[in-house]
Design a protein around this motif. Sequence first.
Motif, short mmCIF file in Angstrom:
data_model
loop_
_atom_site.label_atom_id
_atom_site.label_comp_id
_atom_site.label_asym_id
_atom_site.label_seq_id
_atom_site.Cartn_x
_atom_site.Cartn_y
_atom_site.Cartn_z
N SER B 3 0.85 -1.38 -0.11
CA SER B 3 0.04 0.05 -0.19
C SER B 3 0.76 1.26 0.04
CB SER B 3 -0.91 0.07 1.39
OG SER B 3 -0.02 0.05 2.46
N GLU B 4 2.07 0.98 0.11
CA GLU B 4 3.07 2.26 0.15
C GLU B 4 3.23 2.65 -1.10
OE1 GLU B 4 7.29 2.77 1.91
OE2 GLU B 4 6.42 0.75 3.07
N GLN B 5 3.26 3.93 -1.51
CA GLN B 5 3.31 4.24 -2.99
C GLN B 5 4.81 4.34 -3.35
OE1 GLN B 5 2.24 8.30 -3.92
NE2 GLN B 5 1.25 7.82 -5.62
N GLN B 6 4.95 3.93 -4.41
CA GLN B 6 6.47 3.85 -5.05
C GLN B 6 6.93 5.08 -5.66
OE1 GLN B 6 8.82 1.03 -5.06
NE2 GLN B 6 10.05 2.49 -5.54
N THR B 7 8.25 5.43 -5.43
CA THR B 7 8.69 6.65 -5.86
C THR B 7 9.66 6.16 -7.19
OG1 THR B 7 10.27 7.08 -4.45
CG2 THR B 7 8.07 8.14 -3.82
N THR B 8 9.99 7.12 -8.04
CA THR B 8 10.99 6.94 -8.99
C THR B 8 11.97 8.18 -8.84
OG1 THR B 8 11.54 6.39 -11.36
CG2 THR B 8 9.93 7.98 -10.91
N ARG B 9 13.28 7.78 -9.15
CA ARG B 9 14.34 9.00 -9.31
C ARG B 9 14.39 9.06 -10.80
NH1 ARG B 9 20.00 9.62 -8.20
NH2 ARG B 9 19.98 11.85 -8.21
N ARG B 10 14.25 10.29 -11.48
CA ARG B 10 14.15 10.28 -13.02
C ARG B 10 14.86 11.46 -13.20
NH1 ARG B 10 7.78 11.80 -13.17
NH2 ARG B 10 7.94 13.64 -12.82
N ILE B 11 15.23 11.61 -14.71
CA ILE B 11 15.72 12.56 -15.28
C ILE B 11 14.96 13.17 -16.17
CG2 ILE B 11 17.96 13.32 -16.73
CD1 ILE B 11 19.52 11.18 -15.57
N VAL B 12 14.41 14.49 -16.32
CA VAL B 12 13.64 14.97 -17.10
C VAL B 12 14.35 16.13 -17.96
CG1 VAL B 12 11.65 14.76 -15.67
CG2 VAL B 12 12.78 16.91 -15.58
N LEU B 13 13.75 16.28 -19.29
CA LEU B 13 14.37 17.30 -20.04
C LEU B 13 14.08 18.52 -19.45
CD1 LEU B 13 16.12 17.62 -22.77
CD2 LEU B 13 13.98 17.87 -24.10
N ALA B 14 15.14 19.73 -19.32
CA ALA B 14 14.70 20.78 -18.57
C ALA B 14 14.87 22.01 -19.58
CB ALA B 14 15.87 21.19 -17.67
N ALA B 15 15.70 21.63 -20.80
CA ALA B 15 15.67 22.71 -21.77
C ALA B 15 16.06 22.04 -23.17
CB ALA B 15 16.93 23.87 -21.58
N ARG B 16 15.71 22.51 -24.07
CA ARG B 16 16.32 22.11 -25.43
C ARG B 16 17.80 22.19 -25.44
NH1 ARG B 16 12.37 19.02 -26.80
NH2 ARG B 16 10.32 19.83 -26.74
N PRO B 17 18.53 21.29 -25.74
CA PRO B 17 20.16 21.58 -25.94
C PRO B 17 20.43 22.37 -27.28
CG PRO B 17 19.64 19.08 -25.38
CD PRO B 17 18.33 19.94 -25.71
N HIS B 18 21.63 23.33 -26.97
CA HIS B 18 22.04 23.71 -28.15
C HIS B 18 23.50 23.37 -28.12
CE1 HIS B 18 22.21 27.15 -31.20
NE2 HIS B 18 23.44 27.53 -30.47
N GLY B 19 23.70 22.62 -29.33
CA GLY B 19 25.11 21.81 -29.06
C GLY B 19 25.07 20.61 -28.44
N GLU B 20 26.15 20.29 -27.54
CA GLU B 20 26.31 19.28 -26.67
C GLU B 20 25.22 19.56 -25.45
OE1 GLU B 20 29.93 18.51 -23.83
OE2 GLU B 20 30.08 16.62 -25.49
N PRO B 21 24.63 18.48 -25.00
CA PRO B 21 23.69 18.84 -23.99
C PRO B 21 24.47 19.14 -22.68
CG PRO B 21 23.14 16.67 -25.13
CD PRO B 21 24.55 17.17 -25.54
N LYS B 22 24.07 20.27 -22.00
CA LYS B 22 24.61 20.69 -20.92
C LYS B 22 24.01 20.12 -19.50
CE LYS B 22 24.03 25.06 -21.42
NZ LYS B 22 23.10 24.92 -22.82
N ASP B 23 24.63 20.12 -18.33
CA ASP B 23 24.09 19.86 -17.11
C ASP B 23 22.73 20.30 -16.89
OD1 ASP B 23 26.24 18.26 -16.61
OD2 ASP B 23 26.89 19.34 -15.06
N SER B 24 22.63 21.51 -17.36
CA SER B 24 21.54 22.44 -17.23
C SER B 24 20.16 22.09 -18.26
CB SER B 24 21.72 24.00 -17.25
OG SER B 24 22.19 24.43 -18.48
#
Lengths: 343, 343
Positions: B3-24
């Motif tokens: 009954s405990e709700q499962q959580t996930t750790r995930r990586i979402v797209l925060a911004a469309r990369p210009h060139g190589e994807p940056k941390d931000s």
Amino acid sequence: MSSEQQTTRRIVLAARPHGEPKDSDVRFEEAPLPELADGQALLQTLDLSLDPYMRGRMSSAKSYAAPVEIDQTMVGATVSRVLQSTDSAFAPGDIVLGYGGWQTHSVESTSYLRKLDTSSVPASTALGVLGMPGFTAYSGLLTIGAPKEGETVVVAAATGPVGSAVGQIAKIKGARAVGIAGGPDKVAYLTDELGFDAAIDHRADDFADQLKAAVPGGIDVYFENVGGKVFDAVLPRMNTYGRIPVCGLVANYNLTELPDGPDRSGALMGQILSRSLTVRGFIQTEFANDQFDSFLRDASGWVADGSLKYREHVVEGFDNTLDAFRGMLSGKNFGKTVVRIAE
Amino acid sequence: MSSEQQTTRRIVLAARPHGEPKDSDVRFEEAPLPELADGQALLQTLDLSLDPYMRGRMSSAKSYAAPVEIDQTMVGATVSRVLQSTDSAFAPGDIVLGYGGWQTHSVESTSYLRKLDTSSVPASTALGVLGMPGFTAYSGLLTIGAPKEGETVVVAAATGPVGSAVGQIAKIKGARAVGIAGGPDKVAYLTDELGFDAAIDHRADDFADQLKAAVPGGIDVYFENVGGKVFDAVLPRMNTYGRIPVCGLVANYNLTELPDGPDRSGALMGQILSRSLTVRGFIQTEFANDQFDSFLRDASGWVADGSLKYREHVVEGFDNTLDAFRGMLSGKNFGKTVVRIAE
């Protein structure tokens, strides 16, 4: 056989053209022809075919065929009359398709000649709608383009001998045909005479917008014989799984250097990838053994029943050959360009 | 079910990369997962596949698949363990191939899951040699490239999961395989471990000359997954009737603008024409319905008998996902890139 030696008036390549061929790139000369050996015929040229591929033969760049050497006669398909023959299968007076080149007379091996039946169509059709240009359209469109019923086929230089056959064969196969040509007369001819579904003038300022409007469902087959800005307008309209038979690039033939940047070659590959396009270069000779007979049967039937029309651009007189050739490369012809050298 | 709700750790797209994807350009976040509906499973991600196509999903440009939206979880194939299931065909503890994306846990419809048999090969092979990359190589090479015995096949990124399969399948089919890779270790691996006939380092100053020497009979099939200067060296070596399956253009993916001129796009079309080349973009999904089963049967057999080897580049830890992705785009991986998130 006459004992008098036959001479020919011919056009030889004097220099490799840089850009559009100049008068000084060719030379007219009179020369004796050899006596006939066994299996040869002496021919009088009636009609000389002028085709874009000949510009490539004037260059030394690697291509699909060896270049014409300096001081050699320019090559070309011809409709000719047999004057003498050492092969009993060919008699004086026979009208034949040969490869006599840019000259008034020639001696050819009879194995390269095909006797023409001129009872229902003019002999010159063997240089156009029922010859190499027609077969180029037929084999490239049906084998590589493979249009399905209801698909949209676009072709440029659409009043020329290849383009007009591409559009009409597309219609015969149940596809939509959209033609691109230069000037209002040609555009009207495409829709009014040849039955294209739409036609567009590439000289219009809003050419790309007109093309977009003419292909509301996108483009499934683009038969490429032009290149340049027409291709630029076509590419963004190509549908996923679209096919591009590449038959010619007449817009490039007289270019003397690469156009200014940016370099779009990687972007072109990107479009091929993201739309799963097939881009396939071809020369009709690849398909001739397998398909020429069925082409001739099909196309003769279509010409006879009126579903495949053709138009010839006849230039009178051998002296006008180079002008006619330059005109064809710049789109001044209206139909298949033929130089009438003798009646 | 807990009954405990499962959580996930995930990586979402925060911004469309210009060139190589940056941390931000991405954001790590913790989020709750929904309760299971009928026909779903709660999965723990074990291995996340990183593949070049994901760079395209980060962009909004028209491509063959919809982009990942901002604030949405990055997509990706995963090997996962079933934790809970509302489909009796899937039990806790089952190891499955799914499409969980860049996260530690996911809820997926079981109709998208495939149970993996890990008795003879590691489960992670379902992300590489026996998965999408292997199938990309198999379908593109055999359907579009169609190498004949004795022909020469060239592939770049040749130690990667697609390239290594392309070369080895070419060998299995009796063709010569020439691989291109970056650095002496990779080059040695191609000839010494994978049995390529030749291998070339694209970082060498005389790369184009080395390539020329490695293909004395020219190139019949170039499997394109790179673009850029490798393609520039390959194109002049292509034989008449050569085939170029276009699978990817990783050299272009981080480009922010078109390269400087001159514009070589017309010249590329000229090469396609003069050599009668076939250039065909594709995505493996086009062939999956028809060919995936036969691929899995063939490739499993080749892996078992040692004729199809594979190598994995395993990056430990979910936190290293973005670094691993950037490394793969710039060729720092050596083999199929997998992020190991849990054992």
